[in-house]
Enzyme design. Structure first.
Site, PDB file in Angstrom:
ATOM      1  CE  LYS A  37      76.932  38.964 -76.339  1.00 35.05           C
ATOM      2  NZ  LYS A  37      75.783  39.284 -75.504  1.00 35.05           N
ATOM      3  NE  ARG A 129      70.095  44.068 -75.183  1.00 34.84           N
ATOM      4  CZ  ARG A 129      71.255  43.504 -74.805  1.00 34.84           C
ATOM      5  NH1 ARG A 129      72.373  44.208 -74.838  1.00 34.84           N
ATOM      6  NH2 ARG A 129      71.290  42.253 -74.387  1.00 34.84           N
ATOM      7  CE1 TYR A 247     101.638  61.632 -88.055  1.00 38.15           C
ATOM      8  CE2 TYR A 247     100.678  59.828 -86.792  1.00 38.15           C
ATOM      9  CZ  TYR A 247     101.330  60.291 -87.931  1.00 38.15           C
ATOM     10  OH  TYR A 247     101.666  59.409 -88.922  1.00 38.15           O
ATOM     11  CG  MET A 296      96.983  52.389 -88.493  1.00 32.03           C
ATOM     12  SD  MET A 296      96.673  52.557 -90.252  1.00 32.03           S
ATOM     13  CE  MET A 296      95.444  53.858 -90.275  1.00 32.03           C
TER      14      MET A 296
HETATM   15  C1  LIG Z   1      75.978  38.937 -74.162  1.00 35.97           C
HETATM   16  C2  LIG Z   1      74.858  38.438 -73.389  1.00 35.97           C
HETATM   17  C3  LIG Z   1      75.069  37.624 -72.260  1.00 35.97           C
HETATM   18  C4  LIG Z   1      76.431  37.413 -71.653  1.00 35.97           C
HETATM   19  O1  LIG Z   1      76.750  38.536 -70.860  1.00 35.97           O
HETATM   20  P1  LIG Z   1      78.051  38.633 -69.942  1.00 35.97           P
HETATM   21  O2  LIG Z   1      77.866  39.893 -69.168  1.00 35.97           O
HETATM   22  O3  LIG Z   1      79.216  38.736 -70.879  1.00 35.97           O
HETATM   23  O4  LIG Z   1      78.129  37.428 -69.102  1.00 35.97           O
HETATM   24  C5  LIG Z   1      73.952  37.074 -71.654  1.00 35.97           C
HETATM   25  N1  LIG Z   1      72.707  37.323 -72.094  1.00 35.97           N
HETATM   26  C6  LIG Z   1      72.462  38.116 -73.155  1.00 35.97           C
HETATM   27  C7  LIG Z   1      71.074  38.358 -73.576  1.00 35.97           C
HETATM   28  C8  LIG Z   1      73.522  38.717 -73.826  1.00 35.97           C
HETATM   29  O5  LIG Z   1      73.270  39.536 -74.857  1.00 35.97           O
END
Ligand SMILES: *Cc1c(COP(=O)(O)O)cnc(C)c1O
Length: 355
Positions: A37, A129, A247, A296
């Site tokens: 992701k 969550r 700055y 920047m």
């Molecule tokens: C992002 C995610 C993972 C991977 O987590 P890491 O700590 O990067 O290994 C696994 N399970 C879920 C549900 C996630 O959202």
């Protein structure tokens, strides 16, 4: 003349492959799925997937469009959509044979009414969550439960092996497994590897460790960093005692100094909070402290430790010595956020080391 002035982002796909194979042998007998992701945390989802396509057959993304993007590289893999599904994503999910991770009763009831395809179910055990609450699981019919091919939960405190919530989450998870006769089970992400074999279940979902993000000493020698960053020196100058830098004039030279101006700023993903004494760059492992506020496109640093530095040289921003995890400590965040931000930088010369 300087040959190039654009900052460089290097991705080492041999390290991705190495990290995957190491974790696969560490968790022998357990399926190792990859979280790709957010463009594989900035590493590049397509690069990661094509590197691992012969080793890994399960991938997790957040949204259906991310799944569609990787599908052609891994025609037979299981691709799970962590955020679930909205009605608008249904055709994309079905067309690409993606598997939604469902987290509400309403979503499970809807999915099982519109298709016979299986789904993954997220159950809530303590993170609070996404996930079905225990009382809601009882409302699922037997046939709805049978269509769940994967039942998951997610740990809140896996980075702290002694935290009591780990065991509580494991026990809650175990107590619900008998309700899902056709499912595989998955509880842990990267840091679950540190908690012992009972946490590994049938499948571990790894992101961080795959991309070289590692907060523990346990894997220090085995997990290799994947992202490194270099930036060009644009100019060097004498900084007379009493002069200010950047700055807001927050830094005043306490003595005569030399500064270097570096081609990297918050526009490239460098946290602006690293300015004013917190962060540094590296030149042959010598630290060049950041002077004043980060701009920047550029940042000024103290070159007292690098008197030979000249315009056109490339200094290290992230390397195997000052890793994303080290920078994260200086910022007050986690390595995940460091690489995910740099990965979104549009102005890097990107160099890929193929596996
Ligand atoms: C992002 C995610 C993972 C991977 O987590 P890491 O700590 O990067 O290994 C696994 N399970 C879920 C549900 C996630 O959202």
């Amino acid at each position: 003349m300087k040959t190039s002035i654009e900052p460089v982002l290097e991705i080492d796909l041999t390290a991705v492959k190495h990290n995957y194979n190491f974790l696969k042998s560490f968790g022998s007998g357990v399926q190792i799925a990859c979280a790709v992701k957010d463009d594989a945390y900035g590493i590049g989802a397509l690069d990661v997937v094509r590197t691992l396509k012969d080793n890994c057959s399960v991938f997790f993304v957040a949204y259906a469009k991310e799944g569609e993007l990787i599908r052609s590289f891994v025609p037979n893999a299981d691709i799970y959509i962590l955020q679930g599904i909205g009605e608008n994503e249904l055709s994309q999910i079905i067309k690409n044979h993606l598997i939604p991770v469902l987290s509400t009763l309403e979503d499970v009831q809807w999915w099982t009414s519109v298709t016979d395809e299986s789904y993954a179910l997220m159950i809530e055990t303590g993170l609070n969550r996404l996930g079905l609450r225990t009382n809601e699981i009882n409302e699922l019919t037997i046939s709805q439960r049978k269509k769940a091919s994967l039942v998951m939960s997610h740990l809140a405190c896996a980075d702290d092996t002694a935290h009591p919530l780990n065991k509580i989450q494991l026990e809650r998870f175990q107590s619900l497994k008998h309700l899902f006769p056709n499912a595989k089970f998955s509880l842990s992400a990267s840091e679950g590897f540190l908690l012992g074999s009972s946490y590994l279940q049938d499948m571990v979902r790894i992101g961080a460790l795959l991309y070289g993000i590692n907060r523990s000493d346990a894997f220090k020698t085995n997990i290799r960093p994947v992202m490194s960053i270099k930036a060009a020196v644009l100019q060097t100058a004498v900084l007379p005692k009493g002069e200010y830098v950047s700055y807001g004039a927050t830094f005043q030279a306490p003595k005569d100094m030399h500064l270097a101006v570096i081609s990297l700023g918050y526009g490239d993903g460098l946290f602006r909070s690293l300015g004013e004494g917190k962060g540094g760059f590296y030149w042959h492992q010598k630290r060049l402290p950041i002077l004043g506020r980060i701009c920047m496109d550029s940042t000024m640093c103290d070159m007292a430790e690098a008197t030979d530095l000249k315009p056109g040289d490339f200094i290290d921003v992230l390397n195997s010595f000052y890793t994303a995890d080290e920078m994260a400590k200086d910022v007050g965040t986690i390595g995940y956020e460091i690489i995910s931000r740099f990965g979104k930088g549009q102005r890097f010369q990107k160099k890929i080391k193929e596996a």
